[in-house]
Scaffold this motif. Sequence first.
Motif, mmCIF file in Angstrom:
data_model
loop_
_atom_site.group_PDB
_atom_site.id
_atom_site.type_symbol
_atom_site.label_atom_id
_atom_site.label_comp_id
_atom_site.label_asym_id
_atom_site.label_seq_id
_atom_site.Cartn_x
_atom_site.Cartn_y
_atom_site.Cartn_z
ATOM 1 N N SER A 258 0.835 -1.212 0.000
ATOM 2 C CA SER A 258 0.000 0.000 0.000
ATOM 3 C C SER A 258 0.860 1.248 0.000
ATOM 4 N N LYS A 259 0.195 2.386 -0.192
ATOM 5 C CA LYS A 259 0.884 3.677 -0.135
ATOM 6 C C LYS A 259 0.102 4.576 0.797
ATOM 7 N N ARG A 260 0.810 5.461 1.479
ATOM 8 C CA ARG A 260 0.103 6.442 2.297
ATOM 9 C C ARG A 260 0.886 7.754 2.347
ATOM 10 N N THR A 261 0.164 8.809 2.674
ATOM 11 C CA THR A 261 0.810 10.114 2.761
ATOM 12 C C THR A 261 1.073 10.435 4.217
ATOM 13 N N GLN A 262 2.313 10.836 4.496
ATOM 14 C CA GLN A 262 2.692 11.192 5.874
ATOM 15 C C GLN A 262 3.049 12.663 5.927
ATOM 16 N N GLN B 101 4.798 17.050 3.340
ATOM 17 C CA GLN B 101 4.028 15.833 3.067
ATOM 18 C C GLN B 101 4.832 14.915 2.168
ATOM 19 N N GLU C 120 5.069 10.815 0.411
ATOM 20 C CA GLU C 120 4.348 9.565 0.148
ATOM 21 C C GLU C 120 5.250 8.393 0.513
ATOM 22 N N THR D 153 5.703 4.134 0.772
ATOM 23 C CA THR D 153 5.216 2.838 0.301
ATOM 24 C C THR D 153 5.425 1.826 1.426
ATOM 25 N N ILE D 154 4.417 1.023 1.673
ATOM 26 C CA ILE D 154 4.531 -0.007 2.706
ATOM 27 C C ILE D 154 4.864 -1.335 2.016
ATOM 28 N N SER E 25 8.269 0.901 5.937
ATOM 29 C CA SER E 25 7.704 2.118 5.331
ATOM 30 C C SER E 25 8.852 2.856 4.668
ATOM 31 N N SER F 59 10.044 5.915 1.829
ATOM 32 C CA SER F 59 9.746 6.998 0.888
ATOM 33 C C SER F 59 10.640 6.787 -0.329
#
Length: 165
Positions: free
Chosen positions: A22-26, A33, A35, A37-38, A71, A73
Motif C-alpha cells: 500500500s501507499k500512504r501520505t505522511q 508531506q 508519500e 510505500t509499505i 515504510s 519513501s
Amino acid sequence: MDYDPESDSYICRHGKQLTAVSKRTQKTATGYQREVTIYECNSCDSCPYKKDCIKGNNCKTAFEDRNKRLSVSRKMEEKRAECLERITSDYGTQLRMNRSIQAEGSFANVKEDMNFRRYLYRGKENVLAQSILLAIGYDINKLHHKIASERTGTHLFELKKPHNF
Ligand code: SF4
C-alpha cells in the motif's frame, strides 16, 4: 535489505521477498508531506532473525503472527542515491577535499599562524566587526600567496592522483 527496482520489492537476510502492499501520505513535524510505500513480507514464520528484525511492542497482532513491514519513501531513497553519486564523483570528491582544506584550514591558520586567540572587544557588534577585519586580512594574505605562486583564476585545489608503482 537489497532493493530490486524491477519488481519494486526488497529481499531480506532470510531470502524472503517484501512486496509493496500500500501507499500512504505522511506529514512530517515541519508540515512536509511525503508519500511512503509499505512493503510487507508474506511470511516471517519460523525465521531465526525475527526477534531482531521486527521491532515495536504496540502492535495488537501477536508477535508470532506478525510479518515484517517497512515504510519507505521512494523519493527520499532516489534523492539519497543521487546525492551519494554526486558526492562520490570526481568533482564531488574535489569539493569535499577543498571544503576540509579551505574551511578547516582557515581556522587553523587564523589561530596558529596569525596567533588569533581571543577577541579584543566585547559585544556582538564589536566581535562581528573584528571578525570581518580578520577575514579581510586573511583573504588579502591568501590572495598575495596565490599571486606569488601563480594560482589566481582557480578556486579549487586539484585532486591528487595516486601514483602508479
Ligand atoms: S523476520 Fe521476516 S523479513 Fe525479517 S529476516 Fe525474517 S523472514 Fe525476513
